[in-house]
Design an enzyme around this catalytic site. Structure first.
Site, short mmCIF file in Angstrom:
data_model
loop_
_atom_site.label_atom_id
_atom_site.label_comp_id
_atom_site.label_asym_id
_atom_site.label_seq_id
_atom_site.Cartn_x
_atom_site.Cartn_y
_atom_site.Cartn_z
CG PHE A 22 13.01 14.09 78.32
CD1 PHE A 22 13.93 14.43 79.30
CD2 PHE A 22 12.97 12.78 77.88
CE1 PHE A 22 14.79 13.48 79.83
CE2 PHE A 22 13.82 11.82 78.40
CZ PHE A 22 14.73 12.16 79.38
CG ASN A 25 0.57 16.53 80.32
OD1 ASN A 25 1.00 15.42 80.61
ND2 ASN A 25 1.08 17.64 80.86
CE LYS A 81 10.07 22.26 72.36
NZ LYS A 81 9.24 21.06 72.58
CG ASP A 136 4.06 24.77 77.96
OD1 ASP A 136 5.06 24.59 78.68
OD2 ASP A 136 3.91 24.21 76.84
CE LYS A 182 -19.47 20.61 90.02
NZ LYS A 182 -20.59 19.69 90.06
CE LYS A 208 12.23 25.02 77.10
NZ LYS A 208 11.17 24.30 77.80
N1 CTP Z 1 9.58 22.29 80.65
C1 CTP Z 1 9.78 22.88 81.88
N2 CTP Z 1 8.88 23.81 82.34
C2 CTP Z 1 7.82 24.19 81.59
C3 CTP Z 1 7.61 23.57 80.34
C4 CTP Z 1 8.51 22.63 79.91
O1 CTP Z 1 10.73 22.56 82.56
N3 CTP Z 1 6.97 25.08 82.08
C5 CTP Z 1 10.57 21.29 80.19
C6 CTP Z 1 10.03 19.90 80.06
O2 CTP Z 1 10.22 19.16 81.26
C7 CTP Z 1 10.88 19.33 78.94
C8 CTP Z 1 11.22 20.52 78.09
O3 CTP Z 1 10.97 21.66 78.90
O4 CTP Z 1 12.11 18.78 79.41
C9 CTP Z 1 10.46 20.64 76.82
O5 CTP Z 1 9.12 20.79 77.06
P1 CTP Z 1 8.09 21.23 75.92
O6 CTP Z 1 6.79 21.50 76.56
O7 CTP Z 1 8.10 20.22 74.85
O8 CTP Z 1 8.76 22.53 75.41
P2 CTP Z 1 8.32 23.99 75.49
O9 CTP Z 1 9.55 24.81 75.68
O10 CTP Z 1 7.26 24.19 76.50
O11 CTP Z 1 7.79 24.27 74.02
P3 CTP Z 1 6.38 23.93 73.29
O12 CTP Z 1 5.39 23.55 74.37
O13 CTP Z 1 6.06 25.17 72.62
O14 CTP Z 1 6.68 22.80 72.36
#
Ligand code: CTP
Length: 399
Positions: free
Chosen positions: A324, A210, A338, A279, A289, A342
């Site tokens: 974050f 990303n 969240k 995610d 490859k 969490k």
């Molecule tokens: N995070 C994490 N591990 C993951 C995904 C996210 O620890 N596999 C943590 C990120 O470091 C951040 C927080 O979760 O502090 C929020 O991440 P975000 O991707 O915005 O939230 P998600 O719970 O993944 O929700 P969504 O992608 O559906 O918005």
């Protein structure tokens, strides 16, 4: 910084003196009051006018030089110095300071600076530097409370290469920033910060990632360290140089980040999860490859571990968890969800659509969401944002 801090820069007679001009400029731009003292020999390498133009102060050289902003005594500058750095420091000046010889403005003033931190950046030919007499003198200076900044290795002005190069001004600046930029209100706190993106391999040449630059997390780590905390930074791949004064653990994938965070979080009082963790990752990683074939292609993905959720489920007593969240719509609602899901103590949220917020820039506009409150921060530098997040965390921990 509320009140300007005074940095006394001592410049002695080595070729690296030209680099100290960049350091002086950097300090002035960042709001420090800079006073430069030079030895007579240093003026053979760089003209005092350079420093006078940059600092807007007279550059003092001889013991009986006068800077009428301060009183007439040569020790007057010593009493206003918040920090002294001698860069470059020659073997001669190191020897004089180690043995109490004060025969010019620089040595008399530095000897009168008894309370403030004093840094010495030796720069000289390798053989001189490694000469036991110089090493003994540096050991004496350390004994008297000076901090000696180890010279770098590289090409030296004498045509050889080896140890003896003055570190770059950016590095010297970091020592000063670390010492003076923030109040030390996090001493004794162990902080774990994560930063940057993760990379999830598809095959040996491709991966999913990303736009995270890592800047927000690196700013958090830097400010925590400068406020006196013991900091570990678990970072995904970024182009930012490793921060000084921070224990850095480099990882690539979400799985590696999970392992590192799980280990490091055991001892952390505060965890700030600024990383943009993938995610999902490709379910199968091809050894070779992948060759193109049909018009379309489908990649099967599987969920990664939610690291923050794991930390929320295994929270240590007294541990503070800050997540974050980056959203493109319904920022507060989504982020609050969240926070609940969490088991976080706080979540710092921003909206990618806001001008000045988001991934690559140097600014951010965040909203700090706790169980009870929401605090919208103005548009600030990522460093200032980091400091405000930490203020809120400390406030919450003490309430
Ligand atoms: N995070 C994490 N591990 C993951 C995904 C996210 O620890 N596999 C943590 C990120 O470091 C951040 C927080 O979760 O502090 C929020 O991440 P975000 O991707 O915005 O939230 P998600 O719970 O993944 O929700 P969504 O992608 O559906 O918005």
């Amino acid at each position: 910084m509320e009140q300007k801090k005074t940095v006394v820069l001592g410049v002695t007679g080595g070729i690296a003196a030209y680099k100290t001009a960049s350091l002086a400029s950097m300090l002035v731009k960042n709001g420090y009051d800079v006073q430069v003292l030079m030895t007579r020999n240093a003026t053979n390498f760089i003209n005092p006018i350079v420093f006078e133009t940059l600092t807007k102060h007279k550059c003092l050289i001889d013991t009986f030089d006068r800077n009428f902003e301060y009183s007439v005594e040569h020790v007057a500058l010593a009493s206003v110095a918040d920090l002294v750095m001698i860069a470059p420091a020659t073997a001669n000046v190191i020897g004089k300071l180690a043995h109490g010889i004060a025969d010019d403005m620089l040595t008399t003033t530095v000897m009168a600076c008894r309370r403030c931190p004093k840094f010495i950046a030796p720069a000289m030919n390798s053989e001189m530097y490694l000469n036991p007499v110089v090493q003994d003198n540096l050991a004496i200076l350390k004994k008297y409370g000076y901090e000696v900044i180890e010279p770098a290795e590289g090409h030296l002005a004498c045509g050889t290469s080896g140890i003896g190069k003055m570190p770059e001004p950016e590095e010297l600046y970091e020592y000063i920033y670390h010492e003076l930029a923030w109040e030390k209100d996090m001493i004794g706190k162990r902080v774990l910060v994560t930063a940057g993106p993760t990379q999830e391999a598809i095959d040996p040449v491709r991966y999913i990632t990303n736009h995270s630059s890592g800047k927000m997390g690196y700013a958090m780590a830097k400010v925590c360290a400068a406020r006196g905390a013991d900091v570990t930074l678990v970072s995904g791949p970024t182009s930012i140089p490793k921060p000084m004064f921070v224990n850095v653990v480099l990882v690539t994938t979400a799985k590696e980040m999970f392992e590192a965070v799980r280990r490091e979080a055991e001892n952390a009082d505060i965890v700030c999860k600024a990383a943009a963790v993938a995610d999902y990752r490709p379910k199968y990683v091809n050894d070779q490859k992948m060759k193109k074939s049909g018009e379309q292609m489908v990649l099967e993905l599987e969920k990664t571990d939610d690291i923050l959720k794991y930390l929320g489920e295994h929270k240590k007593p007294g541990q503070f968890l800050c997540g974050f969240s980056m959203e493109t719509e319904n920022m507060v609602e989504n982020s609050r969800a969240k926070l609940e899901k969490k088991n976080l103590d706080m979540i710092a949220a921003n909206n990618l659509r806001d001008a000045g917020a988001g991934f690559q820039g140097d600014t951010n506009r965040m909203t700090l969401i706790t169980r009870e409150n929401e605090t919208a921060l103005p548009l600030l530098s990522k460093e200032e944002t980091a400091a405000r997040i930490l203020d809120m965390i400390l406030d919450q921990m003490n309430s």
